[in-house]
Design a protein around this motif. Structure first.
Motif, short mmCIF file in Angstrom:
data_model
loop_
_atom_site.label_atom_id
_atom_site.label_comp_id
_atom_site.label_asym_id
_atom_site.label_seq_id
_atom_site.Cartn_x
_atom_site.Cartn_y
_atom_site.Cartn_z
N UNK A 146 3.59 7.53 -19.70
CA UNK A 146 4.46 8.66 -19.99
C UNK A 146 5.66 8.58 -19.04
N UNK A 147 6.73 9.27 -19.36
CA UNK A 147 8.00 9.02 -18.67
C UNK A 147 7.95 9.34 -17.18
N UNK A 148 7.12 10.31 -16.76
CA UNK A 148 7.05 10.64 -15.33
C UNK A 148 6.40 9.51 -14.54
N UNK A 149 5.29 8.99 -15.05
CA UNK A 149 4.62 7.88 -14.37
C UNK A 149 5.48 6.63 -14.42
N UNK A 174 8.70 6.49 -14.45
CA UNK A 174 9.78 6.65 -13.48
C UNK A 174 9.28 6.41 -12.05
N UNK A 175 8.09 6.90 -11.75
CA UNK A 175 7.51 6.70 -10.42
C UNK A 175 7.31 5.21 -10.13
N UNK A 176 6.73 4.50 -11.10
CA UNK A 176 6.47 3.07 -10.88
C UNK A 176 7.77 2.27 -10.84
N UNK A 177 8.76 2.67 -11.61
CA UNK A 177 10.05 1.98 -11.56
C UNK A 177 10.68 2.13 -10.19
N UNK A 178 10.64 3.34 -9.64
CA UNK A 178 11.17 3.57 -8.29
C UNK A 178 10.40 2.74 -7.27
N UNK A 179 9.09 2.65 -7.45
CA UNK A 179 8.25 1.88 -6.52
C UNK A 179 8.65 0.40 -6.52
N UNK A 180 8.90 -0.15 -7.70
CA UNK A 180 9.31 -1.56 -7.79
C UNK A 180 10.67 -1.77 -7.14
N UNK A 220 3.53 -8.94 -6.57
CA UNK A 220 2.38 -8.20 -6.07
C UNK A 220 2.33 -6.78 -6.62
N UNK A 221 3.45 -6.07 -6.57
CA UNK A 221 3.41 -4.68 -7.03
C UNK A 221 3.25 -4.61 -8.55
N UNK A 222 3.83 -5.56 -9.27
CA UNK A 222 3.64 -5.56 -10.72
C UNK A 222 2.19 -5.86 -11.08
N UNK A 223 1.57 -6.77 -10.36
CA UNK A 223 0.16 -7.11 -10.62
C UNK A 223 -0.75 -5.92 -10.31
N UNK A 224 -0.40 -5.15 -9.28
CA UNK A 224 -1.20 -3.98 -8.93
C UNK A 224 -1.03 -2.86 -9.95
N UNK A 225 0.19 -2.66 -10.39
CA UNK A 225 0.44 -1.60 -11.38
C UNK A 225 -0.19 -1.95 -12.72
N UNK A 226 -0.06 -3.22 -13.12
CA UNK A 226 -0.55 -3.66 -14.44
C UNK A 226 -1.84 -4.44 -14.31
N UNK A 227 -2.76 -3.93 -13.50
CA UNK A 227 -4.05 -4.61 -13.32
C UNK A 227 -4.77 -4.75 -14.65
N UNK A 228 -5.45 -5.89 -14.81
CA UNK A 228 -6.23 -6.12 -16.02
C UNK A 228 -5.40 -6.60 -17.19
N UNK A 248 1.21 9.56 -5.48
CA UNK A 248 2.10 10.40 -6.28
C UNK A 248 1.63 10.44 -7.72
N UNK A 249 1.27 9.27 -8.25
CA UNK A 249 0.76 9.21 -9.63
C UNK A 249 -0.51 10.03 -9.77
N UNK A 250 -1.38 9.96 -8.76
CA UNK A 250 -2.62 10.73 -8.79
C UNK A 250 -2.34 12.23 -8.89
#
Length: 234
Positions: free
Chosen positions: A53-56, A58-64, A125-133, A183-185
């Motif tokens: 969803x757009x909030x999550x 946006x959070x992950x985009x900022x993290x990257x 690393x951060x992309x692999x953690x966000x998109x695990x599995x 933050x996502x939690x």
């Protein structure tokens, strides 16, 4: 001990830098470029907003973005001026006469640690953690490795520059991911299942294949690599 490590670093560099050909000169020069990967980066952004969803998203985009910014600035602004290790390609470095240079590209003055490696492995690393599995992790780490190796091939970094840069980028990515996961939690009120990326299904010849939006980025990345190889042909 330090002298021995530096000598080993130079020897390993000269070995791999000496393995060159006109085809790989062109391929590695393009692979090391920044702008050629823009379509893949754009696909990452699209995947975030299709997969979450757009909030999550946006959070992950900022993290990257924060991961890459921190990795780049910590290496370039704080560490390099402190150690002041000349690049092997720098004309002030006596070893530069032994270095294979491609398209007269020599980079900046100092090269320790490698911002290229820090950014690449930070992103991986951060992309692999966000998109695990997902299928992304195998591709993105291979991409980061080849992207880093291209810097040895082009003569602008020692292996040690890349190893330290890669470690710094990966550690920054882990720290940023841990912070932004909190933050996502909060956004999903602790129900982390709701924060998982959406899964889609494709039916081909009666066979159902599960995929996520990030898989499209892998396809685009592979297409760029194929394009690089074709363009590098004489």
């Amino acid at each position: 001990m330090l002298t021995q490590l530096l000598d080993l670093d130079q020897s390993v560099f000269l070995f791999f830098n000496g393995l060159h050909s006109p085809f790989w000169d062109r391929a590695m020069f393009m692979f090391s470029g920044r702008f050629i990967w823009v379509p893949m980066y754009a696909a990452f952004l699209i995947a975030f907003f299709k997969g979450f969803n757009w909030r999550i998203a946006l959070v992950w985009t900022i993290a990257v973005v924060l991961t890459i910014t921190l990795a780049d600035q910590i290496c370039a602004t704080y560490i390099r001026p402190y150690f002041m290790r000349l690049r092997p390609s720098n004309l002030e470095n006596p070893m530069s006469e032994l270095v294979h240079i491609v398209s007269n590209y020599r980079g900046g003055r100092y090269g320790f640690p490698s911002c290229h490696a820090a950014n690449s492995f930070g992103l991986a690393t951060i992309m692999a953690l966000i998109w695990r599995g997902t299928r992304l992790k195998w591709f993105i780490f291979l991409w980061a490795f080849v992207n880093s190796y291209s810097r040895i091939y082009l003569g602008v970094h020692y292996p040690g520059d890349l190893i330290v840069g890669g470690i710094i980028g990966s550690l920054i990515a882990i720290v940023v991911w841990c912070v932004f996961r909190l933050i996502v939690r909060q956004l999903v009120h602790g129900e982390m299942k709701r924060a998982r990326p959406k899964q889609y299904f494709l039916t081909v010849n009666g066979r159902t294949i599960a995929y996520r939006s990030i898989d499209g980025s892998v396809v685009i990345g592979l297409a760029i690599i194929i394009a690089i190889m074709l363009l590098a042909l004489d």
